[in-house]
Design a protein around this motif. Sequence first.
Motif, PDB file in Angstrom:
ATOM      1  N   TYR A 175      41.179 -77.395  42.041  1.00 33.51           N
ATOM      2  CA  TYR A 175      41.687 -76.127  41.691  1.00 33.51           C
ATOM      3  C   TYR A 175      43.981 -77.224  41.490  1.00 33.51           C
ATOM      4  CZ  TYR A 175      37.800 -73.823  44.053  1.00 33.51           C
ATOM      5  OH  TYR A 175      36.497 -73.390  44.387  1.00 33.51           O
TER       6      TYR A 175
ATOM      7  N   THR B 124      44.048 -64.319  34.068  1.00 33.24           N
ATOM      8  CA  THR B 124      44.903 -65.683  34.638  1.00 33.24           C
ATOM      9  C   THR B 124      45.433 -64.981  35.749  1.00 33.24           C
ATOM     10  OG1 THR B 124      47.378 -65.392  33.160  1.00 33.24           O
ATOM     11  CG2 THR B 124      45.390 -66.811  31.906  1.00 33.24           C
TER      12      THR B 124
ATOM     13  N   TYR C 169      42.839 -66.312  38.646  1.00 30.49           N
ATOM     14  CA  TYR C 169      42.294 -67.776  39.212  1.00 30.49           C
ATOM     15  C   TYR C 169      42.993 -68.231  39.630  1.00 30.49           C
ATOM     16  CZ  TYR C 169      38.778 -67.143  35.419  1.00 30.49           C
ATOM     17  OH  TYR C 169      38.142 -66.739  34.389  1.00 30.49           O
ATOM     18  N   THR C 170      44.867 -67.924  39.561  1.00 29.19           N
ATOM     19  CA  THR C 170      45.865 -68.243  40.364  1.00 29.19           C
ATOM     20  C   THR C 170      45.712 -67.292  41.978  1.00 29.19           C
ATOM     21  OG1 THR C 170      47.335 -66.757  39.672  1.00 29.19           O
ATOM     22  CG2 THR C 170      46.896 -69.324  38.307  1.00 29.19           C
TER      23      THR C 170
ATOM     24  N   LYS D   1      35.637 -76.499  39.974  1.00 29.64           N
ATOM     25  CA  LYS D   1      36.596 -76.949  41.712  1.00 29.64           C
ATOM     26  C   LYS D   1      37.568 -77.786  41.474  1.00 29.64           C
ATOM     27  CE  LYS D   1      32.261 -75.291  43.787  1.00 29.64           C
ATOM     28  NZ  LYS D   1      31.518 -74.988  44.913  1.00 29.64           N
TER      29      LYS D   1
ATOM     30  N   TYR E  51      38.482 -76.645  34.776  1.00 25.64           N
ATOM     31  CA  TYR E  51      39.420 -76.986  36.130  1.00 25.64           C
ATOM     32  C   TYR E  51      39.187 -76.053  37.390  1.00 25.64           C
ATOM     33  CZ  TYR E  51      41.192 -80.883  34.258  1.00 25.64           C
ATOM     34  OH  TYR E  51      41.754 -82.591  33.621  1.00 25.64           O
ATOM     35  N   TYR E  52      39.016 -74.725  37.164  1.00 29.40           N
ATOM     36  CA  TYR E  52      38.574 -73.579  38.471  1.00 29.40           C
ATOM     37  C   TYR E  52      37.511 -73.967  38.983  1.00 29.40           C
ATOM     38  CZ  TYR E  52      38.554 -69.455  40.547  1.00 29.40           C
ATOM     39  OH  TYR E  52      38.012 -68.796  41.708  1.00 29.40           O
TER      40      TYR E  52
ATOM     41  N   TYR F 191      31.651 -77.534  31.080  1.00 33.74           N
ATOM     42  CA  TYR F 191      33.060 -77.579  31.969  1.00 33.74           C
ATOM     43  C   TYR F 191      33.701 -79.145  31.565  1.00 33.74           C
ATOM     44  CZ  TYR F 191      31.413 -73.246  34.234  1.00 33.74           C
ATOM     45  OH  TYR F 191      31.459 -71.854  34.874  1.00 33.74           O
TER      46      TYR F 191
ATOM     47  N   ALA G 217      41.849 -74.981  32.012  1.00 37.61           N
ATOM     48  CA  ALA G 217      42.948 -74.362  33.211  1.00 37.61           C
ATOM     49  C   ALA G 217      41.039 -73.549  34.154  1.00 37.61           C
ATOM     50  CB  ALA G 217      44.122 -73.422  33.244  1.00 37.61           C
ATOM     51  N   LYS G 218      40.271 -73.217  32.821  1.00 36.55           N
ATOM     52  CA  LYS G 218      39.309 -72.551  33.721  1.00 36.55           C
ATOM     53  C   LYS G 218      38.030 -73.671  34.124  1.00 36.55           C
ATOM     54  CE  LYS G 218      39.592 -67.945  30.869  1.00 36.55           C
ATOM     55  NZ  LYS G 218      39.123 -67.459  29.945  1.00 36.55           N
TER      56      LYS G 218
ATOM     57  N   ALA H 269      43.820 -76.877  37.996  1.00 35.51           N
ATOM     58  CA  ALA H 269      43.843 -75.328  37.382  1.00 35.51           C
ATOM     59  C   ALA H 269      45.087 -75.086  37.800  1.00 35.51           C
ATOM     60  CB  ALA H 269      42.483 -74.914  37.829  1.00 35.51           C
ATOM     61  N   ILE H 270      45.831 -74.257  38.472  1.00 31.18           N
ATOM     62  CA  ILE H 270      46.748 -73.736  39.071  1.00 31.18           C
ATOM     63  C   ILE H 270      48.124 -74.705  38.463  1.00 31.18           C
ATOM     64  CG2 ILE H 270      48.300 -73.802  41.077  1.00 31.18           C
ATOM     65  CD1 ILE H 270      45.795 -73.131  42.748  1.00 31.18           C
TER      66      ILE H 270
END
Length: 255
Positions: A231, A251, A254-255, A229, A225-226, A198, A222-223, A234-235
Amino acid sequence: MLCCNAVFSQTANLVDKEKLFDFYQTQRYADAANYLRTVYGEDITDARTLSQIGYCYLMSGNNVDAEKFYLKAYSVQPHSLPILFSLASINSRRGNIDKAKLYYGEIVKIDSNNFSVYKSLANLFASNKDSLKLVYLVKANKLNPLEGDVANDLADVYAGLQEREKAYKVLNVAIAADTGNIILKKALLPIANFLKKYNEVIASGEKILSVDNDAYVIKDVAKAYYFTKNYTKAISLFKLLEVMGLQNEATLYYT
């Protein structure tokens, strides 16, 4: 034979090289072909001249006459790699895939370590699921692991076969040789994500996004970052996809 060579030499001297060069420079290849035919006539037996005329027709988009002259050249020099490559290319362009394979096969018999022929053979197979495509890509990549197009195609096939470690390795070798190749770096992101690399995805992806706001790169970063953690980041990236109208069920998860 000496007499024929002498006649051909005299005819070749009649070619206005400046005129021919002007045709090439202005990309008037059909005119160049017609000019050469008026100089040499119809009874041409010299493979080089036949190939030259065939090339002019090929560059002008006239595949029919291009094949006609290359076939004549082939009858004179059946083991000429440039002639075989040209005939294979012409047939590939016209959708005569089986014929193209035959000519490429002749090249392999003559030069089994020819990178270009394996790359070309692989491109004849549209489906990544075709086992022969993998065979030819592996051979081409082994001969030249630094060539980006083959590395990208081979990695794509490996990824489809769930062999992502191999895909990752192939892409990294090519990227090391061409660090500015954005296409290869983009291809690496989803594979690196799958392998849980990641931080690598974030570092490389952010650099790409600084010059290219590609939706697929945004999604991959974004994935990453998710899964690390982060977030908030990612968001924000997933919301950017929403603004771009490219958010989907995957997607939204993840939100």
